[in-house]
Design a protein around this motif. Structure first.
Motif, PDB file in Angstrom:
ATOM      1  N   SER A  33       0.851  -1.201   0.000  1.00 53.46           N
ATOM      2  CA  SER A  33       0.000   0.000   0.000  1.00 53.46           C
ATOM      3  C   SER A  33       0.885   1.248   0.000  1.00 53.46           C
ATOM      4  N   GLU A  34       1.101   1.854   1.166  1.00 47.39           N
ATOM      5  CA  GLU A  34       1.861   3.105   1.192  1.00 47.39           C
ATOM      6  C   GLU A  34       2.607   3.277   2.511  1.00 47.39           C
ATOM      7  N   CYS A  35       3.634   4.133   2.468  1.00 49.06           N
ATOM      8  CA  CYS A  35       4.412   4.468   3.662  1.00 49.06           C
ATOM      9  C   CYS A  35       3.495   5.176   4.659  1.00 49.06           C
ATOM     10  N   PRO A  36       3.493   4.772   5.921  1.00 47.27           N
ATOM     11  CA  PRO A  36       2.628   5.412   6.905  1.00 47.27           C
ATOM     12  C   PRO A  36       3.057   6.835   7.269  1.00 47.27           C
ATOM     13  N   VAL A  37       4.245   7.244   6.862  1.00 52.23           N
ATOM     14  CA  VAL A  37       4.723   8.593   7.178  1.00 52.23           C
ATOM     15  C   VAL A  37       4.428   9.569   6.044  1.00 52.23           C
ATOM     16  N   CYS A  38       4.809   9.191   4.805  1.00 49.07           N
ATOM     17  CA  CYS A  38       4.701  10.140   3.693  1.00 49.07           C
ATOM     18  C   CYS A  38       3.751   9.683   2.590  1.00 49.07           C
ATOM     19  N   TYR A  39       3.179   8.491   2.733  1.00 52.01           N
ATOM     20  CA  TYR A  39       2.177   7.950   1.807  1.00 52.01           C
ATOM     21  C   TYR A  39       2.711   7.631   0.407  1.00 52.01           C
ATOM     22  N   THR A  40       4.038   7.489   0.283  1.00 48.96           N
ATOM     23  CA  THR A  40       4.633   7.031  -0.962  1.00 48.96           C
ATOM     24  C   THR A  40       4.297   5.549  -1.133  1.00 48.96           C
ATOM     25  N   PRO A  41       4.007   5.081  -2.335  1.00 47.40           N
ATOM     26  CA  PRO A  41       3.732   3.646  -2.521  1.00 47.40           C
ATOM     27  C   PRO A  41       4.867   2.783  -1.963  1.00 47.40           C
ATOM     28  N   ALA A  42       4.500   1.727  -1.271  1.00 51.54           N
ATOM     29  CA  ALA A  42       5.469   0.825  -0.635  1.00 51.54           C
ATOM     30  C   ALA A  42       5.286  -0.571  -1.209  1.00 51.54           C
ATOM     31  N   TRP A  43       6.028  -0.889  -2.233  1.00 52.51           N
ATOM     32  CA  TRP A  43       5.929  -2.185  -2.883  1.00 52.51           C
ATOM     33  C   TRP A  43       6.883  -3.168  -2.235  1.00 52.51           C
ATOM     34  N   ILE A  44       6.520  -4.431  -2.248  1.00 53.00           N
ATOM     35  CA  ILE A  44       7.321  -5.473  -1.621  1.00 53.00           C
ATOM     36  C   ILE A  44       8.742  -5.505  -2.177  1.00 53.00           C
ATOM     37  N   GLN A  45       8.919  -5.273  -3.467  1.00 51.25           N
ATOM     38  CA  GLN A  45      10.256  -5.322  -4.056  1.00 51.25           C
ATOM     39  C   GLN A  45      11.113  -4.136  -3.604  1.00 51.25           C
ATOM     40  N   ASP A  46      10.510  -3.093  -3.041  1.00 55.47           N
ATOM     41  CA  ASP A  46      11.252  -1.925  -2.585  1.00 55.47           C
ATOM     42  C   ASP A  46      11.673  -2.011  -1.119  1.00 55.47           C
ATOM     43  N   VAL A  47      11.181  -2.998  -0.388  1.00 51.87           N
ATOM     44  CA  VAL A  47      11.504  -3.137   1.029  1.00 51.87           C
ATOM     45  C   VAL A  47      12.864  -3.815   1.164  1.00 51.87           C
ATOM     46  N   LYS A  48      13.771  -3.159   1.844  1.00 49.22           N
ATOM     47  CA  LYS A  48      15.130  -3.680   2.009  1.00 49.22           C
ATOM     48  C   LYS A  48      15.451  -3.849   3.490  1.00 49.22           C
ATOM     49  N   ILE A  49      15.907  -5.038   3.862  1.00 51.31           N
ATOM     50  CA  ILE A  49      16.389  -5.264   5.224  1.00 51.31           C
ATOM     51  C   ILE A  49      17.723  -4.543   5.348  1.00 51.31           C
ATOM     52  N   ASN A  50      17.886  -3.784   6.420  1.00 55.14           N
ATOM     53  CA  ASN A  50      19.113  -3.016   6.613  1.00 55.14           C
ATOM     54  C   ASN A  50      19.968  -3.695   7.687  1.00 55.14           C
ATOM     55  N   ARG A  51      20.816  -4.614   7.256  1.00 56.21           N
ATOM     56  CA  ARG A  51      21.636  -5.399   8.191  1.00 56.21           C
ATOM     57  C   ARG A  51      22.712  -4.548   8.864  1.00 56.21           C
ATOM     58  N   GLN A  52      23.267  -3.585   8.160  1.00 52.65           N
ATOM     59  CA  GLN A  52      24.275  -2.714   8.763  1.00 52.65           C
ATOM     60  C   GLN A  52      23.665  -1.898   9.901  1.00 52.65           C
ATOM     61  N   LEU A  53      22.485  -1.367   9.670  1.00 50.57           N
ATOM     62  CA  LEU A  53      21.815  -0.602  10.710  1.00 50.57           C
ATOM     63  C   LEU A  53      21.476  -1.497  11.899  1.00 50.57           C
ATOM     64  N   ASP A  54      21.074  -2.714  11.634  1.00 46.26           N
ATOM     65  CA  ASP A  54      20.784  -3.660  12.702  1.00 46.26           C
ATOM     66  C   ASP A  54      22.036  -3.921  13.541  1.00 46.26           C
ATOM     67  N   SER A  55      23.182  -4.056  12.889  1.00 47.53           N
ATOM     68  CA  SER A  55      24.445  -4.253  13.610  1.00 47.53           C
ATOM     69  C   SER A  55      24.776  -3.037  14.468  1.00 47.53           C
ATOM     70  N   MET A  56      24.531  -1.845  13.946  1.00 49.69           N
ATOM     71  CA  MET A  56      24.778  -0.626  14.715  1.00 49.69           C
ATOM     72  C   MET A  56      23.870  -0.551  15.942  1.00 49.69           C
ATOM     73  N   ILE A  57      22.640  -0.959  15.786  1.00 48.15           N
ATOM     74  CA  ILE A  57      21.693  -0.950  16.907  1.00 48.15           C
ATOM     75  C   ILE A  57      22.153  -1.923  17.984  1.00 48.15           C
ATOM     76  N   GLN A  58      22.628  -3.083  17.572  1.00 53.54           N
ATOM     77  CA  GLN A  58      23.141  -4.056  18.540  1.00 53.54           C
ATOM     78  C   GLN A  58      24.364  -3.512  19.266  1.00 53.54           C
ATOM     79  N   LEU A  59      25.228  -2.807  18.545  1.00 56.62           N
ATOM     80  CA  LEU A  59      26.389  -2.185  19.166  1.00 56.62           C
ATOM     81  C   LEU A  59      25.967  -1.123  20.178  1.00 56.62           C
ATOM     82  N   CYS A  60      24.969  -0.326  19.836  1.00 58.42           N
ATOM     83  CA  CYS A  60      24.462   0.698  20.754  1.00 58.42           C
ATOM     84  C   CYS A  60      23.926   0.062  22.030  1.00 58.42           C
TER      85      CYS A  60
END
Length: 122
Positions: free
Chosen positions: A76-103
């Motif tokens: 459907s759409e991004c809940p913040v800005c309402y831009t279309p949110a297609w499944i192929q556009d969703v990217k898991i951010n592993r680097q950010l996840d690693s940074m969160i674990q470090l924090c």
């Protein structure tokens, strides 16, 4: 032979010198805790406002959410800005996840320092 030296140009990618830390004592880690607090504010989900868990980025707008928080918006759409949110556009951010674990580890380390009154590596 000062004429042969070229002036040093500071790149925007070079880090600035870190502020001097106070000697060990009650406020020794205050600067570190404050910096970690600022970083954790940036690592919050755009929807639930908690620290991100399994962060994913929407490709169209690049807003970042917990994977659970955005699961109902895919297709459907991004809940913040309402831009279309297609499944192929969703990217898991592993680097950010690693940074969160470090924090999280840093938060535990700084918390241990507060409780014990000594450096945790001693």
């Amino acid at each position: 032979m000062q004429g042969n030296r070229q002036p040093r140009v500071r790149s925007g990618n070079q880090s600035h010198p870190a502020p001097a830390m106070k000697p060990a004592g009650l406020g020794a880690w205050a600067h570190s805790r404050a910096a970690l607090d600022r970083l954790e504010k940036l690592l919050r989900c755009s929807r639930c406002t908690n620290i991100l868990r399994e962060p994913v980025c929407l490709g169209g707008c690049e807003h970042i959410f917990c994977s659970y928080c955005v699961s109902d918006c895919i297709g459907s759409e991004c809940p913040v800005c309402y831009t279309p949110a297609w499944i192929q556009d969703v990217k898991i951010n592993r680097q950010l996840d690693s940074m969160i674990q470090l924090c999280s580890k840093l938060r535990n380390l700084l918390h241990d320092t507060d409780l014990s009154g000594r450096h945790p590596f001693c």
